[in-house]
Design an enzyme around this catalytic site. Structure first.
Site, mmCIF file in Angstrom:
data_model
loop_
_atom_site.group_PDB
_atom_site.id
_atom_site.type_symbol
_atom_site.label_atom_id
_atom_site.label_comp_id
_atom_site.label_asym_id
_atom_site.label_seq_id
_atom_site.Cartn_x
_atom_site.Cartn_y
_atom_site.Cartn_z
ATOM 1 C CG ASP A 179 -32.521 34.773 -16.618
ATOM 2 O OD1 ASP A 179 -33.210 35.359 -16.071
ATOM 3 O OD2 ASP A 179 -31.404 35.231 -17.013
ATOM 4 C CG HIS B 129 -31.403 43.291 -10.647
ATOM 5 N ND1 HIS B 129 -31.166 44.596 -10.879
ATOM 6 C CD2 HIS B 129 -30.265 42.782 -10.124
ATOM 7 C CE1 HIS B 129 -29.898 44.823 -10.629
ATOM 8 N NE2 HIS B 129 -29.220 43.721 -10.345
HETATM 9 C C1 BDR Z 1 -30.772 41.153 -14.365
HETATM 10 O O1 BDR Z 1 -29.798 40.127 -14.950
HETATM 11 C C2 BDR Z 1 -29.705 38.916 -14.413
HETATM 12 O O2 BDR Z 1 -28.448 38.473 -13.661
HETATM 13 C C3 BDR Z 1 -30.728 39.009 -13.191
HETATM 14 O O3 BDR Z 1 -31.704 37.646 -12.970
HETATM 15 C C4 BDR Z 1 -31.807 40.134 -13.602
HETATM 16 O O4 BDR Z 1 -32.813 39.713 -14.336
HETATM 17 C C5 BDR Z 1 -30.204 42.268 -13.710
HETATM 18 O O5 BDR Z 1 -29.279 42.997 -14.646
HETATM 19 CA CA CA Z 2 -33.504 37.462 -14.106
#
Ligand code: BDR
Ligand code: CA
Length: 309
Positions: free
Chosen positions: A12, A242
């Site tokens: 995403d 992340h």
């Molecule tokens: C996750 O949430 C999204 O904002 C980031 O892309 C990542 O996949 C981190 O909590």
């Molecule tokens: Ca993400």
């Protein structure tokens, strides 16, 4: 030479998603065979546009299949434009893509890829788990055919990031997460327990400006916005790594300390999206500790390798 790992990223984009995709394109240990898109950081149409545009920036002609625009059951939460910007890449704007997405929906793309190459494909979802849940619903047998599912999501012995309880990807579609956690496929969870310990700073991206100026300039600009969010909310000079951490865990689990346990997810109420070790269900490899410098070092080295334009 070791073979590269055939991977589908379900994404995403999203600034750290962009970091993960560019990293995957740069690391020769990854054979990126496709990307599927999902609502989350941005609406689904924006996620698809961003994925195609990013691949074009990087000169990569890899299929992209558009996925779910809404969670399975719950009313959608607002997109977090204060984290990734309205368009998903902060203040970095890319040209509209020339290519169109694959004709198949994401879940069908996943099913076809997995059944065509049984035992080979690793799925790395780094957004809400809706596409994977839909794929399981339509073809439960893929659970026996994937090599592994490596999920960026959840917070096991750790606080959430959208509130005290939940991590964003699971919170966006807890019902999908429950279906994915209940499937009997080899699964690794790369949650906030580890991703919040891997901090990427401007210095980690700087070498890329020299070796891969086009992608380096884009990522540096996009990251400014993400760094700003982390500075304001957590006083961090950089960002949590992340989504790239999940790609790295899919290639090499060695930097991650793991336990194996089933996982529960709270479906409703104030604690919706909370993930905890459970007593029943298929065991999942839960990452609880990490050698952050090893993960960051790999990320930094591959991005600076000059394999991207
Ligand atoms: C996750 O949430 C999204 O904002 C980031 O892309 C990542 O996949 C981190 O909590
Ligand atoms: Ca993400």
């Amino acid at each position: 030479m070791t073979r590269s790992t055939p991977i589908i990223i379900d994404t995403d984009p999203g600034i750290d998603d962009a970091m993960a995709i560019l990293y995957a394109l740069a690391d020769p240990a990854v054979d990126l065979i496709g990307l599927t898109t999902i609502f989350g950081n941005v609406p689904e149409a924006t996620a698809t546009r961003n994925t195609l545009a990013l691949l074009e920036l990087a000169g990569a002609d890899i299929p992209v299949a558009a996925g779910a625009a809404m969670p399975l059951v719950q009313t959608p939460h607002p997109h977090p434009d204060f984290v990734h910007g309205v368009e998903g890449f902060g203040d970095a704007l890319l040209d509209p893509p020339m290519r169109r997405p694959d004709a198949r929906p994401a879940y069908q793309f996943i099913i076809d890829a997995v059944t065509d190459r049984p035992g080979e494909i690793t799925l790395v979802p780094v957004g809400p788990l809706t596409n994977l849940a839909l794929a399981l619903q339509a073809a439960p047998e893929i659970a026996q055919q994937v090599a592994r599912v490596v999920i960026m999501g959840g917070a096991v012995r750790h606080k959430g990031n959208v509130n005290a309880y939940a991590e964003a990807n699971i919170w966006q579609d807890p019902h999908a997460a429950a279906a994915v956690f209940a499937a009997e496929w080899p699964m690794t969870l790369v949650g906030l327990d580890v991703t919040e310990r891997v901090i990427c700073t401007a210095a980690d991206l700087a070498p890329m400006m020299e070796t891969s100026p086009r992608c380096g300039a884009f990522l540096t600009k996009a990251a400014e916005f993400y760094f700003g969010f982390h500075q304001e909310t957590e006083g961090i000079d950089g960002c949590h790594l992340h989504d790239p951490s999940a790609i790295i865990a899919a290639l090499d689990p060695a930097p991650f300390e793991q336990i194996s346990a089933p996982l529960s997810v709270t479906l409703e109420g104030a604690e919706a999206g909370m993930t905890r070790e459970a007593t029943r269900g298929p065991p999942i490899d839960l990452c609880l500790g990490v050698d952050a410098e090893r993960v960051l070092g790999r990320f930094r080295r591959q991005l600076a390798s000059g394999r991207l334009p």
